[in-house]
Scaffold this motif. Structure first.
Motif, short mmCIF file in Angstrom:
data_model
loop_
_atom_site.label_atom_id
_atom_site.label_comp_id
_atom_site.label_asym_id
_atom_site.label_seq_id
_atom_site.Cartn_x
_atom_site.Cartn_y
_atom_site.Cartn_z
N LEU A 176 -59.99 45.84 69.15
CA LEU A 176 -61.40 45.76 68.48
C LEU A 176 -62.29 45.04 69.08
O LEU A 176 -61.93 43.59 68.75
N VAL A 177 -63.19 45.17 69.70
CA VAL A 177 -64.31 44.82 70.07
C VAL A 177 -65.76 44.74 69.32
O VAL A 177 -65.98 45.47 68.34
N ILE A 178 -66.63 43.46 70.42
CA ILE A 178 -68.31 43.79 69.79
C ILE A 178 -68.69 44.54 70.68
O ILE A 178 -68.57 44.01 71.97
N SER A 179 -69.15 45.77 70.54
CA SER A 179 -70.32 46.12 72.01
C SER A 179 -71.59 46.20 70.78
O SER A 179 -71.60 47.29 69.81
N GLU A 180 -73.05 45.62 71.25
CA GLU A 180 -73.98 45.59 70.80
C GLU A 180 -73.89 45.48 68.98
O GLU A 180 -74.73 46.37 68.49
N LYS A 181 -73.07 44.99 69.27
CA LYS A 181 -74.10 44.07 67.95
C LYS A 181 -73.03 44.87 66.65
O LYS A 181 -72.86 44.64 65.06
N GLN A 182 -71.92 45.76 67.24
CA GLN A 182 -70.73 46.43 66.59
C GLN A 182 -70.09 46.64 66.56
O GLN A 182 -69.76 46.56 68.09
N VAL A 183 -68.68 46.88 65.59
CA VAL A 183 -67.89 46.33 65.33
C VAL A 183 -67.48 48.37 66.40
O VAL A 183 -67.59 49.23 65.70
N SER A 184 -66.65 48.22 67.29
CA SER A 184 -66.17 49.84 67.75
C SER A 184 -64.01 48.53 68.60
O SER A 184 -63.72 48.56 68.20
N ILE A 185 -63.80 50.76 69.10
CA ILE A 185 -62.54 50.05 69.64
C ILE A 185 -62.25 50.69 70.66
O ILE A 185 -63.13 51.65 71.12
N ASP A 186 -61.46 49.98 71.75
CA ASP A 186 -60.98 50.13 73.28
C ASP A 186 -60.46 51.25 72.73
O ASP A 186 -59.30 50.71 72.42
N SER A 187 -61.05 52.33 73.40
CA SER A 187 -59.85 53.47 73.56
C SER A 187 -58.78 53.43 74.52
O SER A 187 -57.63 53.75 74.29
N SER A 188 -59.10 52.70 75.52
CA SER A 188 -57.97 52.99 76.25
C SER A 188 -57.23 51.94 75.96
O SER A 188 -55.88 51.56 76.51
N LEU A 189 -56.92 50.86 74.55
CA LEU A 189 -55.81 50.02 74.42
C LEU A 189 -55.19 50.71 73.52
O LEU A 189 -54.15 49.91 72.92
N CYS A 190 -56.11 51.21 72.13
CA CYS A 190 -56.08 51.67 70.42
C CYS A 190 -54.83 52.21 71.09
O CYS A 190 -54.48 53.02 72.03
N THR A 191 -53.25 52.53 70.23
CA THR A 191 -53.02 53.08 69.70
C THR A 191 -52.52 54.13 68.68
O THR A 191 -51.75 54.73 68.95
N GLY A 192 -53.14 53.77 68.32
CA GLY A 192 -53.36 54.26 66.39
C GLY A 192 -52.60 54.32 65.76
O GLY A 192 -52.62 55.26 65.36
N CYS A 193 -52.07 52.75 65.80
CA CYS A 193 -51.29 52.11 64.69
C CYS A 193 -51.68 52.35 63.12
O CYS A 193 -51.77 52.21 62.24
N SER A 194 -53.21 52.59 63.31
CA SER A 194 -53.76 52.23 61.73
C SER A 194 -54.08 50.99 61.16
O SER A 194 -54.05 51.18 59.62
N LEU A 195 -53.89 50.22 61.38
CA LEU A 195 -53.20 49.02 60.02
C LEU A 195 -55.01 48.65 60.17
O LEU A 195 -55.95 48.68 58.92
N CYS A 196 -55.92 48.84 61.32
CA CYS A 196 -57.16 48.24 60.97
C CYS A 196 -57.91 49.71 59.91
O CYS A 196 -58.61 49.10 58.46
#
Lengths: 622, 194
Positions: A579-599
């Motif tokens: 979970l990262v902030i990119s241009e002041k918006q929350v976004s998900i780094d697809s190279s790290l996310c595993t799809g655990c779905s907790l968020c």
């Protein structure tokens, strides 16, 4: 002979195999784990290997093998030696028949440990010889020599590498399989006068041990790995010497080879100390600087020898404040210490001078990047569930040793205490007895549960404690590199065996409430904690989900920008690296996310979902 | 040939494999190699580094400050962290893509990798910034970052190893099903690659 590029630990393992070892046991712990793993991987057919349940068990198994005349090795990290110290301290008096090497890896820094303890002290304390290798090639040869000494003196011996030797790689020369020693042994011979420890036997053997260590000290003065390097002509007049051992010796040697050799004493057997060789080193010197990591062992020995023989030599090091007394040495720190001591300028033509390094004045402030729980780690979900369920209550969360110690970092902040393997259970009980209004939790991983938590559970039940045991069961020993354990049903010999069931163990001890829940089901987990923590006495929750490093990720999720209200609850509560902030918006780094779905489960506006659903404008997680 | 090489990045980016490949390629040429790397707790998303030393007369795997011939920065901020090790006139090969530390996301302070890159541009005479974002997209996997940087460093001439040397190491140390992808990554920055 052939060349291989090997990690120090792999080199030790191959040396052990080449020495004809018959049995290797151990418990995982950084920086020691790869020794046993490599023996298992590269072993010849007649070597038995096991991950024992803890270091005490491993020590006893290796001792038993050595009683038969077999060659054995036991592996552990330095704090593991504390666990194994009970059998070790008695074994000192009994001795062995076959060669036995106790590999205890120290961790200056510390880089991955709770303590900066020094196994060289343990060696002196237990009166057992200690071998201290300085690089992988030496470690390869030294372990074979250690077996010889062990058999010659019928005593276990220590091999004590440190992290940079264990985890340093080098292209080294090793034996071909045809050159391996075959060690045949006669088996156990009954002799209660030898193998049964009694006060009288201990007294008699104590006398023998003290005499033996005198002999050994002389023997070690002749051992080729304890060595004096003579000063170059211009430095002889300085009458200054350097004493060192282990990886620090390599830093010292490299520095002196560039600056001009000073008299250098390499100590490869810190106990028993090679006193006669030390005397010839000290001869003609007026000052000595000791360069070593952890405790000032060489420094104290030399100071003692100078006192004993009334030598007018000043000994400097950690005790005198000339070398820092904590943390690891580096190539640079050793160079600085030596140059200062020798009174040499650091800009001699061959030397690396400090000003060739770039200036760091204008360096932008760098982000701290401490280790974190992986994206998708089930421990994060377990901590979140307990935190949510106990919000507003007076609680203590006693942590333990493993990946889940990382649950202490913000924003999880779910580890209030951490001491040593299995200690969380006892700490929770002690706090509970003093503060009955605190809801006490102890978190323990599955491998740590088997290693050292079971006695804590029995203690709690027997003594009527009120606590919730939380078992974070990811079906592996994750932190040290995914070793199997009694709950996984696999052994290091490659056998599939009956799994030891944690729930059955707890019920066998007498726990009435034991619930198993998947931590990645957030709602069910929170409900489970609320239900269980309310029960009186000792109760347990087993959060069961496999380590993310061993499972195939189910595909990245994404934040739907139309729905996200940028409340950042996901970032504030989870601390997931994806979970990262990119241009002041929350976004998900697809190279790290595993799809655990907790968020997606904690997002108040359902803005996180699989990318396909996002594109379709579909509903997320409902 | 004596070379001191530093690889640095964030745990999980593939620095360990890259350092193994460099070592394997050098050993194939008959050169002695020593290396050291971060193993253990820091591998979980923390700052990690590898020191690799190639050549005769080595005593320890650890590199002194100001003596690295090459730094391979898998992340701009981590490259800045290791910069004091680079010798004057040394080569830095750095991935353009920043990785935000959890601490920065939490504090809301953010983390600007552009600042790190502009600092590197000011300080390092021989700097090669690799557009790894585009490259990974073109190749179709974020996992080839390590080979991309390795390729770029090899093409710069600073490693003293050729494409061919590294190609052989990949074939020996990487599972076959990933060969094609990694060989494309290796060639990606080669001047002859279209």
């Amino acid at each position: 002979m052939h060349k291989e590029f090997l990690m120090g630990n792999e080199a030790i393992a191959l040396g052990t195999i080449a020495a004809g070892v018959n049995l290797v046991s151990g418990y995982p712990g950084t920086p020691s784990s790869e020794v046993l793993e490599t023996v298992a991987k590269r072993r010849t057919s007649d070597i038995y290997v096991e991950w024992s349940v803890n270091e005490k068990a491993a020590m006893e198994v290796a001792a038993g093998a050595a009683y038969t005349g077999a060659r054995s090795m036991v592996t552990m990290k330095q704090v593991g030696l504390n666990v194994a110290s009970d059998p070790l301290m008695s074994l000192e008096y009994i001795g062995v028949k076959g060669g036995m090497v106790v590999l205890a890896a120290d961790d200056p820094g510390p880089i991955s440990s709770q303590t900066e303890q020094d196994t060289r002290h343990f060696s002196a304390f237990s009166k057992l010889p200690c071998f201290d290798p300085s690089d992988p090639q030496e470690a390869y040869e030294m372990v074979q020599e250690a077996f010889e000494y062990s058999e010659k003196y019928e005593t276990p011996v220590f091999l004590r590498p440190t992290t940079r030797v264990c985890h340093g790689y080098a292209s080294i020369t090793v034996k071909d399989e045809a050159e391996y020693k075959v060690h045949n042994f006669e088996g156990f011979t009954k002799d209660s006068g030898r193998w049964v420890i009694f006060p009288r036997l201990s007294y008699q053997n104590h006398i023998k041990i003290e005499a033996r260590n005198q002999t050994l000290a002389d023997d070690f003065s002749e051992y080729s790995r304890n060595r004096i390097y003579q000063a170059c002509r211009k430095n002889v007049l300085l009458k200054k010497g350097i004493a060192s051992g282990g990886i620090s010796f390599t830093y010292a040697l490299e520095t002196l080879e560039e600056a001009g050799m000073a008299k250098l004493f390499k100590v490869s057997t810190p106990h028993p100390f090679p006193e006669r060789l030390a005397l010839s080193f000290l001869e003609g010197l007026t000052e000595v600087l000791c360069i070593e990591e952890l405790d000032p062992v060489i420094e104290r020995e030399l100071t003692y020898i100078c006192g004993k023989y009334h030598l007018p030599v000043k000994i400097y090091g950690k005790l005198t404040g000339h070398v820092k007394n904590a943390g690891e040495n580096s190539r640079d720190s050793v160079q600085e210490n030596i140059m200062q001591f020798l009174g040499l300028a650091s800009d001699s033509p061959n030397m690396v001078s400090a000003d060739s390094a770039l200036s760091t004045d204008s360096m932008p402030s760098l982000p701290v990047r401490p280790p974190v729980l992986c994206a998708g780690c089930p421990h994060r979900a377990s901590f979140c569930a307990v935190k949510a369920a106990m919000k507003g209550k007076k609680t203590i969360f006693c942590g333990d040793i493993g990946c889940y110690t990382l649950g202490n970092a913000m924003p999880l902040d779910m580890v209030d205490t951490c001491l040593c393997m299995g200690a969380g259970l006892g700490i929770a009980q002690g706090v509970g007895h003093m503060e009955p209004d605190t809801t006490c939790f102890a978190f323990v991983g599955d491998s740590t549960f088997f290693a050292s938590a079971i006695t804590g559970v029995i203690n709690a039940v027997y003594n009527q404690a009120d606590m919730t045991l939380v078992i974070l069961d990811n079906s592996t020993t994750a932190m040290t590199g995914h070793q199997p354990h009694p709950g996984t049903g696999r052994t290091m010999m490659g056998e599939i065996v009956q799994k030891i069931n944690i729930e059955a163990v707890l019920r066998g001890i007498g726990l009435k409430v034991v619930e198993i829940v998947n931590p990645l089901d957030y709602e069910a987990s929170v409900e489970c904690v609320k239900r269980v923590a309310w029960e009186p006495g000792v109760k347990a929750i087993i959060f069961k989900a496999p380590c993310i490093a061993l499972t195939k990720p189910s595909g990245s999720l994404a934040v739907s920008p139309d729905k996200c209200i940028n409340c950042r609850k996901c970032i504030r509560e989870l601390g997931c690296p994806a979970l990262v902030i990119s241009e002041k918006q929350v976004s998900i780094d697809s190279s790290l996310c595993t799809g655990c779905s907790l968020c997606s489960q904690i997002c108040p506006v359902n803005a996180i979902c699989p990318p396909a659903e996002k594109d379709k404008g579909g509903v997320c997680h409902e | 040939m004596n070379k001191n090489i530093i690889l640095c990045g964030v745990g999980g980016q593939g620095t360990v494999l890259a350092s193994k490949l460099i070592a394997a390629a050098a050993m194939k040429k008959g050169l002695p190699v020593m290396s050291a790397e971060t193993i253990g707790m820091a591998q979980r998303g923390g700052s990690v580094f590898s020191h690799i030393r190639i050549g005769e007369g080595l005593r320890s795997p650890m590199i002194a400050r100001g003596t690295a011939d090459v730094i391979l920065g898998f992340e701009p901020g981590e490259a800045v962290r290791m910069l004091p090790y680079l010798k004057k006139g040394g080569q830095a090969v750095v991935s353009i893509r920043g990785i935000m530390p959890v601490t920065a996301a939490l504090s809301g302070a953010g983390y600007k990798s552009e600042e790190m890159l502009s600092y590197l541009e000011k300080q390092v005479e021989h700097l090669l910034v690799v557009d790894t974002e585009k490259a990974c997209r073109d190749i179709g996997s974020p996992k080839v970052l390590n080979i991309l940087l390795l390729g770029a460093a090899a093409h710069s001439g600073a490693l003293g190893l050729s494409d061919e040397d590294i190609k052989e190491a990949i074939k020996e140390h990487v599972p076959e099903k990933f060969h094609d992808m990694n060989l494309r990554a290796l060639a990606y920055t080669h001047p002859d690659t279209p």
